[in-house]
Enzyme design. Structure first.
Site, PDB file in Angstrom:
ATOM      1  N   LYS A 109      -7.154 -10.571 -13.511  1.00 54.17           N
ATOM      2  CA  LYS A 109      -7.142  -9.881 -14.556  1.00 54.17           C
ATOM      3  C   LYS A 109      -8.813  -9.523 -14.906  1.00 54.17           C
ATOM      4  CE  LYS A 109      -5.184 -11.078 -19.104  1.00 54.17           C
ATOM      5  NZ  LYS A 109      -4.677 -11.786 -19.256  1.00 54.17           N
ATOM      6  N   SER A 130      -0.251  -9.657 -20.759  1.00 58.97           N
ATOM      7  CA  SER A 130      -1.364  -9.004 -21.045  1.00 58.97           C
ATOM      8  C   SER A 130      -2.311  -9.283 -19.308  1.00 58.97           C
ATOM      9  CB  SER A 130      -2.363  -9.885 -21.472  1.00 58.97           C
ATOM     10  OG  SER A 130      -2.633 -11.016 -21.263  1.00 58.97           O
ATOM     11  N   SER A 139       0.994 -14.684 -20.719  1.00 56.22           N
ATOM     12  CA  SER A 139       0.518 -13.347 -20.612  1.00 56.22           C
ATOM     13  C   SER A 139       0.420 -13.424 -18.930  1.00 56.22           C
ATOM     14  CB  SER A 139      -0.850 -13.289 -20.391  1.00 56.22           C
ATOM     15  OG  SER A 139      -0.349 -12.843 -22.288  1.00 56.22           O
TER      16      SER A 139
END
Lengths: 547, 67
Positions: free
Chosen positions: A82, A158, A182
């Site tokens: 990420k 996310s 997330s």
């Protein structure tokens, strides 16, 4: 009706295949690059790709295995990371125009360094909501994170690209971050597994913060056993070059949630003896119960993978129905959840209904805490560069200005009380459960146009209210999300399995047993569903950073 | 007791201005609406009975000097 998709290998199976010589790391990496070449424009998985460096790492991994150097289960495995987590190969953007590109430039976050040391192949940086709190916005120069199961739907966030990339075969596993869901929410929407480790279990240095007392870093992969393999590499606060995710030097859980239970409270650091505002004034907090599971070991003891296999005889599963089945939830959810619980009882577990205490209050504490801590981190920049933030991110952060100091402190007091109450579910004679299960969300992946309210901010009164992850972020407990079925339209639905503080082993064992009896985690979306789709909207595309 | 919507708007605008956040009218309206919805839940945190003796979980790095 089209033929069923071939089932992809899990990380654990890929590791075995590498050692059996039926696949190579170079072959896996080339396949991953080819998948990205074909489909990243449609899915928006990557913000940056490191193709050449990945090829070199894969070649090195194969050479090492050939000469007998085996770095463990991640050796030669393609990973996505990420883009809130520092990777030396390229800048960290946090999917923001504001974030300083020089931040941690040229350095690996400890979690990434650990992956590399374990032989993992880092393929690139994956899409994220801006600073973990934005939304996909058409006027931002970032890829749209589309869902491989249906590209007109959101991948979740996310850790959007980390989940969609695993689902679409861009990499075998990924790292994500979880402040309000997330990791688990995109894992749920994309039909893969994701683990929220115990608070403080995994170092958070080199990870862009959103909310210090909520943030955690963890793995996404196909199966529970895969997540265990990743956790075994990234866990442990010491030697990480900085503080743990949401905590200090591996003592984070303890510092927040009560001494030994979270691994803190060791003499000298992490509180436990301070009495005046130190994290551990009340030793009841965070106790894992059950003979000190976690409490005795804490997080200073390295995470050890559980013994996998066998049944769940003697295990008590708390089933949380309340709050998870609203009228506007997916109609298939109750039946799918019932079936999932039946799988567990079929494995020998005893199911007992539990009610999660302080439900509404804890969700409020997460909103208060995330907004206040997020604004503390961003306020100076936000006041100077308001227009450079996306509408959703700046709306989320600005809400911190509407929270008073007393509100924030009271939220932390409620978290302390609630932690004790949840600990009691795992320890009290009345409940005495080993794990608690509940749906990750009441819906499958939503379309993009329902994510924002009229102001363009995250719609917490709408679709985000149907995602049931934030409750657990207010606490320190580990939670695994695993695919458990599909909606009437074939979209993945997900089961959360929560355990006592520091007891990832039981959570992962239950997840693995469930996945031994089901194949939801193995199901892959058909590339024909997104192959023809051009990149959505005016979003940008991933950059390739060449060595 | 519900706050006067006009008061809520004034309060939110004041707090945003005090923080130096130049939100436009549409975004401010969204924050006003969210505040009106969420404020009762935040206020309710002070009514959670078991918090009377609770200490907040606030992170402190406590370093004990070595002898």
């Amino acid at each position: 009706m089209s033929a069923p998709m071939p089932q992809p290998l899990t990380l654990s199976e890929t590791a075995l295949a590498l050692r059996a010589g039926t696949v190579t790391s170079v072959g896996l990496t080339e396949a991953a690059i080819a998948a990205a070449d074909r489909h990243d424009g449609a899915l928006g998985v990557y913000l940056a790709r490191f193709d050449e460096r990945a090829r070199a790492a894969a070649l090195r991994a194969d050479e090492e295995l050939a000469r007998g150097l085996d770095r463990g289960p991640l050796h030669g495995i393609p990973f996505g990371v990420k883009d809130t987590i520092a990777v030396a190969d390229g800048p960290t953007t946090a999917q923001s125009l504001v974030h300083d590109r020089a931040w941690w430039a040229g350095r690996d976050a400890p979690v990434v360094a650990r992956l590399r040391a374990a032989g993992a192949v880092i393929t690139g940086k994956t899409t994220a909501m801006e600073f973990g709190c934005g939304l996909p916005e058409e006027d931002e120069p970032f890829p749209f994170p589309r869902n491989p199961w249906r590209p007109d739907l959101w991948a979740g966030g996310s850790s959007s690209g980390s989940a969609s990339g695993v689902a679409a075969g861009f990499f075998t596993a990924a790292l994500g971050g979880d402040t309000g869901g997330s990791i688990r929410m995109p894992a749920a929407f994309c039909g893969v597994s994701g683990l929220l480790p115990t608070f403080g279990r995994v170092p958070g240095a080199g990870c862009v913060p959103l909310a210090y007392s909520l943030d955690r870093v963890g793995p996404l992969a196909r199966g529970a056993r895969d997540c265990a393999a990743v956790l075994s590499v990234i866990a442990g606060g010491r030697g990480g070059g900085g503080e743990s995710a949401g905590g200090g030097a591996g003592r984070g859980g303890g510092a927040f949630f009560g001494g030994r239970a979270g691994g803190g409270g060791t003499a000298g650091r992490g509180g436990g003896t301070t009495g005046s505002g130190g994290g551990v004034s009340d030793r009841r907090g965070g106790a894992a119960g059950k003979g000190g599971r976690g409490a005795a070991d804490g997080l200073e003891v390295p995470f050890a993978e559980p013994w996998f296999g066998g049944d769940l005889a003697g295990l008590r599963v708390g089933v949380a129905w309340a709050h998870h089945f609203p009228a506007d939830g997916d109609p298939a959810l109750p039946g799918v959840f019932d079936a999932a619980v039946s799988v567990l009882t079929g494995l020998g577990a005893d199911a007992v209904e539990v009610r999660l205490p302080y439900w509404r209050e804890l969700i409020t504490t997460v909103l208060v805490t995330a907004a206040a801590e997020g604004l503390a981190h961003h306020r100076a920049e936000l006041s100077r560069r308001w227009d450079d933030y996306g509408v959703a991110a700046r709306g989320f952060l600005a809400a911190g200005a509407l929270v008073s100091g007393a509100d924030y402190v009271q939220a932390q007091r409620v978290r302390a009380v609630a932690q004790r109450a949840v600990d009691a579910l795992f320890a009290d004679a009345d409940a005495d459960v080993d794990v608690i299960v509940c749906p990750t969300a009441s819906i499958g992946a939503p379309p993009f146009d329902v994510l924002a309210d009229a102001a363009g901010h995250q719609d917490h009164a709408g679709v985000f209210g149907l995602v049931h992850t934030p409750y657990w972020n207010a606490l320190a407990n580990p939670v695994l999300a695993v695919p458990m079925g599909v909606t009437g339209t074939g979209l993945p639905l997900s089961l959360q399995i929560a355990g006592p503080v520091a007891d990832e082993a039981t959570v992962l064992r239950v997840g693995d047993a469930f996945q031994e009896r089901t194949d939801w985690h193995r199901r892959a979306p058909d590339p024909a569903g997104y192959a023809a789709r051009a990149s959505g909207g005016p979003a940008g595309t991933a950059q390739e950073v060449r060595a | 007791m519900s706050a006067d919507p006009q008061d809520v708007g004034v309060r939110v605008r004041s707090l945003l201005a005090a923080a130096g956040l130049p939100a436009g009218e549409r975004e401010t309206a969204g924050l006003v609406a969210a505040y009106a919805v969420q404020r009762p839940s935040v206020d309710a945190l002070f009514e959670v009975p078991d918090t009377a003796d609770a200490r907040p979980v606030l992170l402190r790095e406590v370093v004990v000097p070595r002898d």
